[in-house]
Design a protein around this motif. Structure first.
Motif, PDB file in Angstrom:
ATOM      1  N   THR A   1       0.821  -1.224   0.000  1.00  0.00           N
ATOM      2  CA  THR A   1       0.000   0.000   0.000  1.00  0.00           C
ATOM      3  C   THR A   1       0.851   1.270   0.000  1.00  0.00           C
ATOM      4  O   THR A   1       0.328   2.364  -0.159  1.00  0.00           O
ATOM      5  CB  THR A   1      -0.876   0.038   1.268  1.00  0.00           C
ATOM      6  N   LEU A   2       2.163   1.124   0.218  1.00  0.00           N
ATOM      7  CA  LEU A   2       3.103   2.233   0.391  1.00  0.00           C
ATOM      8  C   LEU A   2       2.789   3.082   1.621  1.00  0.00           C
ATOM      9  O   LEU A   2       3.151   4.258   1.690  1.00  0.00           O
ATOM     10  CB  LEU A   2       3.198   3.109  -0.869  1.00  0.00           C
ATOM     11  N   GLU A   3       2.122   2.478   2.586  1.00  0.00           N
ATOM     12  CA  GLU A   3       1.877   3.181   3.843  1.00  0.00           C
ATOM     13  C   GLU A   3       3.133   3.159   4.706  1.00  0.00           C
ATOM     14  O   GLU A   3       3.907   2.212   4.680  1.00  0.00           O
ATOM     15  CB  GLU A   3       0.736   2.512   4.614  1.00  0.00           C
ATOM     16  N   THR A   4       3.276   4.222   5.515  1.00  0.00           N
ATOM     17  CA  THR A   4       4.391   4.333   6.445  1.00  0.00           C
ATOM     18  C   THR A   4       3.980   3.685   7.760  1.00  0.00           C
ATOM     19  O   THR A   4       2.924   4.014   8.303  1.00  0.00           O
ATOM     20  CB  THR A   4       4.724   5.815   6.657  1.00  0.00           C
ATOM     21  N   LEU A   5       4.768   2.743   8.260  1.00  0.00           N
ATOM     22  CA  LEU A   5       4.370   1.989   9.451  1.00  0.00           C
ATOM     23  C   LEU A   5       5.021   2.496  10.726  1.00  0.00           C
ATOM     24  O   LEU A   5       4.358   2.831  11.678  1.00  0.00           O
ATOM     25  CB  LEU A   5       4.660   0.497   9.254  1.00  0.00           C
ATOM     26  N   LYS A   6       6.392   2.526  10.758  1.00  0.00           N
ATOM     27  CA  LYS A   6       6.992   3.071  11.977  1.00  0.00           C
ATOM     28  C   LYS A   6       8.445   3.449  11.795  1.00  0.00           C
ATOM     29  O   LYS A   6       9.147   2.925  10.927  1.00  0.00           O
ATOM     30  CB  LYS A   6       6.821   2.106  13.151  1.00  0.00           C
ATOM     31  N   LYS A   7       8.858   4.394  12.644  1.00  0.00           N
ATOM     32  CA  LYS A   7      10.231   4.885  12.634  1.00  0.00           C
ATOM     33  C   LYS A   7      11.031   4.064  13.641  1.00  0.00           C
ATOM     34  O   LYS A   7      10.610   3.890  14.773  1.00  0.00           O
ATOM     35  CB  LYS A   7      10.200   6.360  13.044  1.00  0.00           C
ATOM     36  N   VAL A   8      12.174   3.528  13.195  1.00  0.00           N
ATOM     37  CA  VAL A   8      13.004   2.692  14.070  1.00  0.00           C
ATOM     38  C   VAL A   8      14.353   3.381  14.267  1.00  0.00           C
ATOM     39  O   VAL A   8      14.965   3.849  13.303  1.00  0.00           O
ATOM     40  CB  VAL A   8      13.212   1.297  13.444  1.00  0.00           C
ATOM     41  N   ASP A   9      14.803   3.459  15.520  1.00  0.00           N
ATOM     42  CA  ASP A   9      16.089   4.058  15.838  1.00  0.00           C
ATOM     43  C   ASP A   9      17.098   2.947  16.094  1.00  0.00           C
ATOM     44  O   ASP A   9      17.019   2.244  17.102  1.00  0.00           O
ATOM     45  CB  ASP A   9      15.939   4.943  17.091  1.00  0.00           C
ATOM     46  N   MET A  10      18.053   2.770  15.163  1.00  0.00           N
ATOM     47  CA  MET A  10      19.035   1.685  15.302  1.00  0.00           C
ATOM     48  C   MET A  10      19.891   1.844  16.558  1.00  0.00           C
ATOM     49  O   MET A  10      20.450   0.877  17.064  1.00  0.00           O
ATOM     50  CB  MET A  10      19.932   1.615  14.058  1.00  0.00           C
ATOM     51  N   CYS A  11      19.988   3.071  17.082  1.00  0.00           N
ATOM     52  CA  CYS A  11      20.760   3.311  18.310  1.00  0.00           C
ATOM     53  C   CYS A  11      20.157   2.584  19.512  1.00  0.00           C
ATOM     54  O   CYS A  11      20.840   2.340  20.500  1.00  0.00           O
ATOM     55  CB  CYS A  11      20.829   4.803  18.627  1.00  0.00           C
ATOM     56  N   ASP A  12      18.881   2.232  19.425  1.00  0.00           N
ATOM     57  CA  ASP A  12      18.249   1.490  20.521  1.00  0.00           C
ATOM     58  C   ASP A  12      18.770   0.059  20.613  1.00  0.00           C
ATOM     59  O   ASP A  12      18.551  -0.616  21.612  1.00  0.00           O
ATOM     60  CB  ASP A  12      16.720   1.440  20.327  1.00  0.00           C
ATOM     61  N   TYR A  13      19.440  -0.417  19.550  1.00  0.00           N
ATOM     62  CA  TYR A  13      19.832  -1.828  19.502  1.00  0.00           C
ATOM     63  C   TYR A  13      21.334  -2.066  19.436  1.00  0.00           C
ATOM     64  O   TYR A  13      21.811  -3.082  19.931  1.00  0.00           O
ATOM     65  CB  TYR A  13      19.151  -2.510  18.299  1.00  0.00           C
ATOM     66  N   VAL A  14      22.073  -1.152  18.796  1.00  0.00           N
ATOM     67  CA  VAL A  14      23.516  -1.348  18.643  1.00  0.00           C
ATOM     68  C   VAL A  14      24.260  -0.027  18.782  1.00  0.00           C
ATOM     69  O   VAL A  14      23.690   1.044  18.560  1.00  0.00           O
ATOM     70  CB  VAL A  14      23.886  -1.961  17.260  1.00  0.00           C
TER      71      VAL A  14
END
Length: 530
Positions: A160-173
């Motif tokens: 659908t080309l909908e935007t689902l969520k913003k992920v911050d890679m700093c939270d994991y590595v």
């Protein structure tokens, strides 16, 4: 056959740097030729689509707000769809009708409606890093992410080309950002690289590994881990890194002379309006440092490989052969940062000006380097592969100097945005690379290169501006180049100005095209999703 270089005096390439609207629903495309039966899926592409907000312009090619494009293929029918990605950068810009978050070459100023006190305090809230994911899209596990080069990646629904969520890679590595060019193994494992804080307050580069789809359906990103760290040639100034190489057993990291001055970066942002581009500087002395590391288990190999100064954005491929690592690169000669030539004002100039600007820019060249895995003979060439002229020589100070073999070189004609038969040949010995041809930085042809014989093939049409070609393997094919290339071409003067072009990867002859009657701006990278 010799390449005929096109001229573009009409200047209609300017149209690929103009704002467009998103679509409410997919548009049916007009097909000429026959779509191969094995093309059933989606071509997904990303690039800038909004080049100004209200009266405020974006200044750099990498600043426009992310627009996702999709050509869908089913049973010979084709549709085209596009939506803006609803990032924080986009939503807040649209809401406030101004540039709210600083982009690569455009700085956001404080809200003019606020008084001097609240403006003063907002300076000390820390910098908001952009999530404008206009560069690429790739799969992690079952999910798809639109990406740029910061710590933020954006999960999207590719149907659908909908935007689902913003992920911050700093939270994991431990990472300050990751590139838009991961290396993806055949099982779906994703590797990426980015700057990080190393030991003792020095800068370094971490390679991050994200596992494939989890049995328990948990998010693979939560299981991300750093597998190996590369040291930085300069303590407080990491190099700009855009991609890296990977063979079956090794990572290849090329540390170029384009540095990020972190003190400038942190200082400038706190005090006055400044952007990412302001924080780059070139080291004219150091040249290029090349590093390798073992993949599994991750281990840095402390050999000091050196080469002449060059700019690098895209690795083409890398592989091991008889105790050597061979890696092919799209390079730019010298130490100057090529992004200095990608300001929108320069790209929108008349053709004579565009050519004049490119005249003083670094020259592009496709180069093959070879690294000896066991480099122990001083003063002599260490490369004994019979098919390459690349050399490596141990110098008295213990550094190993690398000279490349040139695979393609044409004056201000870049073989860029390279692609290969990734499924069959990534990390393995290979024969063919495909690319977008840049003519004085303007994309005007599709190229194929035989990296063994240096033979080239070209597709081009007048006043037509293609994008990075993606290779799709013919499932019945056995040859490396048995398949098609998909590219989005913009021909501003045509009745239907945007089309998806399908070329035979063997000889770049046209198989089909699917045209729509809307104009589309430039796209950078993308993927074919079966």
């Amino acid at each position: 056959r010799s390449i005929q270089y096109f001229e573009h005096p009409a200047g209609d390439y300017k149209k690929i740097f103009e704002t467009v609207e998103e679509l409410n629903e997919p548009l049916p495309a007009t097909v000429t030729g026959r779509i191969p039966s094995f093309i059933r899926g989606s071509l997904l592409r990303l690039g800038p689509g909004l080049f100004e907000v209200g009266s405020e312009p974006f200044y750099h090619l990498f600043d426009g707000q992310a627009l996702m494009h999709k050509f869908d293929f089913s049973n010979g029918q084709v549709t085209y769809f596009r939506r803006f990605i609803k990032t924080d950068a986009y939503v807040r810009a649209i809401t406030e009708k101004r540039v709210v978050i600083t982009e690569f070459g455009t700085c956001a100023y404080p809200d003019p409606c606020k008084n001097i006190f609240s403006r003063f305090f907002s300076y000390f809230k820390g910098v908001e890093v952009t999530d404008n994911c206009l560069v690429n899209v790739y799969p992690i596990g079952e999910d798809f992410y639109a990406v740029t080069e910061t710590n933020f990646i954006t999960k999207v629904n590719v149907d659908t080309l909908e935007t689902l969520k913003k992920v911050d890679m700093c939270d994991y590595v431990n990472i300050n950002g990751v590139t838009a060019h991961p290396q993806i193994e055949r099982d779906g494992t994703v590797y990426n690289i980015g700057n990080c804080m190393g030991k003792g307050a020095t800068l370094a580069y971490n390679i991050v590994k994200i596992p494939p789809t989890q049995k328990d359906k948990s998010d693979p990103i939560e299981k991300s881990k750093v597998v190996v760290q590369f040291p930085s040639a300069e303590r407080f100034k990491p190099s700009y890194v855009h991609s890296f190489g990977m063979t079956e057993n090794y990572f290849v990291f090329v540390e170029t002379p384009v540095k990020i001055n972190l003190l400038k970066f942190l200082g400038a942002w706190a005090i006055r309006g400044s952007n990412y581009m302001d924080c780059f500087e070139s080291d004219e002395e150091k040249g290029t440092w090349i590093h390798i590391a073992k993949k599994d288990p991750g281990e840095y190999i402390d050999y000091k490989f050196r080469a002449a100064a060059m700019g690098l954005f895209h690795h083409i491929n890398a592989y091991e052969d008889s105790g050597f690592v061979v890696f092919d690169l799209c390079t730019w000669k010298g130490f100057e940062f090529v992004y200095n030539y990608l300001w929108l004002a320069n790209l929108r100039e008349n053709w004579d000006e565009v050519k004049k600007n490119a005249m003083i820019a670094p020259q592009p060249e496709v180069r093959r380097f070879v690294i000896p895995l066991d480099p122990y003979r001083q003063g002599k060439n260490l490369i004994s592969l019979p098919y390459t002229t690349a050399t490596a020589t141990m110098r008295e100070d213990g550094t190993i100097w690398l000279e490349p073999e040139v695979l393609f070189s044409g004056p201000r004609q870049a073989f860029e945005f390279p692609q290969i038969n990734y499924k069959m040949n990534n990390g393995r010995n290979y024969t063919y690379a495909y690319a977008l041809g840049l003519n004085h930085f303007i994309p005007d042809r599709i190229c194929k290169l035989n990296v063994r014989t240096k033979e080239t093939w070209v597709w081009q049409e007048p006043d037509s501006y293609p994008s990075e070609p993606l290779f799709v393997q013919n499932p019945d094919g056995v040859d490396e180049d048995d398949g098609v290339l998909l590219t989005i071409v913009v021909c501003p003067g045509a009745q239907r100005p945007t089309y998806c072009l399908i070329l035979n990867a063997k000889d770049l002859s046209e198989i089909a095209r699917a045209e729509v009657d809307v104009l589309s701006p430039v796209t950078f990278h993308g993927m074919y999703k079966p």
